[in-house]
Design an enzyme around this catalytic site. Structure first.
Site: not given
Ligand code: HEM
Ligand SMILES: Cc1cc2nc3c(=O)[nH]c(=O)nc-3n(C[C@H](O)[C@H](O)[C@H](O)COP(=O)(O)OP(=O)(O)OC[C@H]3O[C@@H](n4cnc5c(N)ncnc54)[C@H](O)[C@@H]3O)c2cc1C
Length: 393
Positions: A140, A98
């Site tokens: 988480e 994060y």
């Molecule tokens: C406040 C911080 C964050 C927010 C608001 C956020 C938001 C999101 C959202 C909305 C999704 C799509 C969920 C869905 O509908 O399936 C997602 C997926 C994902 N997020 Fe985050 N995220 C955050 C932090 C992080 C961090 C720290 C990482 C790591 C580097 C990360 C990596 C990912 C990955 C790898 C996915 C799956 C994406 C894919 O496979 O296309 N996110 N996140």
């Protein structure tokens, strides 16, 4: 809860930040992947990066979170957080990451908005980010502790042996997998998915989710539709065979059949019937007497995966009815079941809880039809086979 001072600043700047989010997110991801190329290669879904859906989803969720905080400062938008948290845990994100995302997101905000980002504005949006991040981290951590001993994201991945593979239709292949160490398969709730991590021919480790379509003989079952131009689905179809090993994360996902004895409506289109098949399987295995209405839409009989399972399971369930729509039916087929799914000719039981899964236009149309039929929005749950673009928001 957002401090009063920050709430004022966020309210005043939300329109500007909201309008600029489309410019901020590509810069954020470019910066993130330039600093950490391994994240694009081995963690993020590079198909979703290429088609832009993940970028929209992240942007949408932050704006939606800020809007929700301003409207209800004392409440957390739990449903939104749960969906993201399940996905994050499933792909192996750790709490430390994060800070990395924060660094590149805020650098992108400054790059796009320039001098408008006064120290006061930066501090207020920092508060929003960490409120959301900390809420996600808390969910988480809890989830991870439930599904994997040790709680380390790296410990989530477990080798599984493919014990059988068969063709459901020309485009859909089913895999039955068992833990390679001979241990028991993990418990799952019908509707949940597993993440599958695959090494592709260029050495990248790409992760995709597949809904469990059931379990059989101590094995988990998932089914993959070959996507045109899709990296992982094609790779699995072309290479993964019985006897091979594949890495899976534990079953996760916030959309799952709730226990109870009230009526259930299951509506799917195309490959969206994988979670519905698991739900029907579970209902039949537990001898459910619930009123169940199953509605499915497909192109024709040959493209309809689990056609025989649907007939078998709805026949076994004493209070189930099945309505199948084909756009181009082969041979004789009732006129009112020809075309796209249309709930106007289906009796929706009063008090039903609805579960939907399929492409976005299908979800939008069916959700609308259910609302018109008087089903409250809170009783309509949907799974999206890609980043959720908050269609229900
Ligand atoms: C406040 C911080 C964050 C927010 C608001 C956020 C938001 C999101 C959202 C909305 C999704 C799509 C969920 C869905 O509908 O399936 C997602 C997926 C994902 N997020 Fe985050 N995220 C955050 C932090 C992080 C961090 C720290 C990482 C790591 C580097 C990360 C990596 C990912 C990955 C790898 C996915 C799956 C994406 C894919 O496979 O296309 N996110 N996140
Ligand atoms: C919770 C959940 C459950 C799921 N359950 C199932 C399931 O049970 N069964 C199932 O088959 N699938 C399921 N999916 C979908 C699955 O995870 C994959 O998204 C799917 O298999 C496609 O992956 P892929 O690697 O083959 O395609 P990708 O390579 O990721 O491509 C995805 C799409 O993006 C397009 N694309 C790729 N590159 C570009 C580019 N450069 N420009 C523009 N567009 C591009 C592709 O043409 C394709 O249409 C589920 C997804 C989720 C999130």
């Amino acid at each position: 809860m957002l401090s009063a001072k920050s709430a004022e600043v966020v309210e005043a700047t939300l329109p500007v930040v909201g309008a600029a989010i489309g410019d901020i997110t590509p810069i954020f991801y470019d910066r993130l992947f330039a600093a950490h190329p391994e994240l694009l290669r081995d963690l993020f879904n590079r198909g979703n990066q290429a088609n832009g859906t993940q970028r929209e989803a992240l942007a949408g969720s932050i704006a939606a979170f800020a809007t929700a905080l301003l409207a209800h400062p004392d409440q957390r938008p739990d449903a939104m957080l749960a969906r993201i948290a399940h996905k994050h845990v499933s792909v192996g994100i750790g709490d430390d990451q994060y800070k990395v995302v924060h660094e590149h997101l805020f650098a992108a905000i400054v790059e796009v908005l320039g001098e408008a980002v006064t120290p006061e504005v930066a501090a207020a949006w920092d508060e929003v980010y960490w409120l959301m991040a900390n809420a996600l981290i808390a969910v988480e951590d809890r989830l991870r502790a439930e599904v994997a001993a040790g709680g380390d994201p790296a410990d989530l991945w477990r080798p599984y042996t493919v014990v059988a593979r068969h063709q459901e239709t020309e485009a859909v292949t089913t895999y039955l997998v068992r833990p390679a160490d001979g241990g028991p398969v993990p418990a799952f709730r019908p509707g949940q998915y597993v993440s599958v991590r695959t090494e592709l021919t260029d050495g990248a480790h790409q992760i995709r989710q597949y809904s469990l379509s059931g379990s059989a003989d101590g094995a988990l079952r998932f089914s993959v539709k070959r996507e045109d131009g899709g990296e992982v689905s094609s790779h699995l179809h072309d290479h993964l065979k019985a006897g091979d090993t594949i890495e899976l994360a534990p079953p996760l996902g916030d959309i799952a059949l709730a226990d109870g004895d009230g009526p259930v409506l299951l509506a799917s289109a195309g490959i969206g019937n994988t979670p519905m098949t698991a739900m029907l399987d579970h209902l039949a295995a537990t001898g459910s007497t619930r009123r169940i209405v199953s509605v499915h839409g497909d192109r024709d009989q040959l493209s309809h995966a689990f056609r025989a399972d649907l007939a078998r399971l709805t026949t076994a369930l004493p209070n189930a009815t099945s309505h199948v729509f084909y756009e181009q039916p082969l041979g004789e087929w009732p006129a009112e079941r020809t075309g796209r799914v249309d709930l106007s000719t289906v009796e929706v039981p009063a008090g039903a809880t609805a579960y939907l899964c399929g492409p976005l236009p299908f979800l939008r149309a069916v959700r609308e039809q259910l609302l018109t039929a008087g089903v409250p929005a809170a009783d309509i749950h949907y799974e999206v086979f890609g980043p959720d673009l908050w269609l229900g928001a």
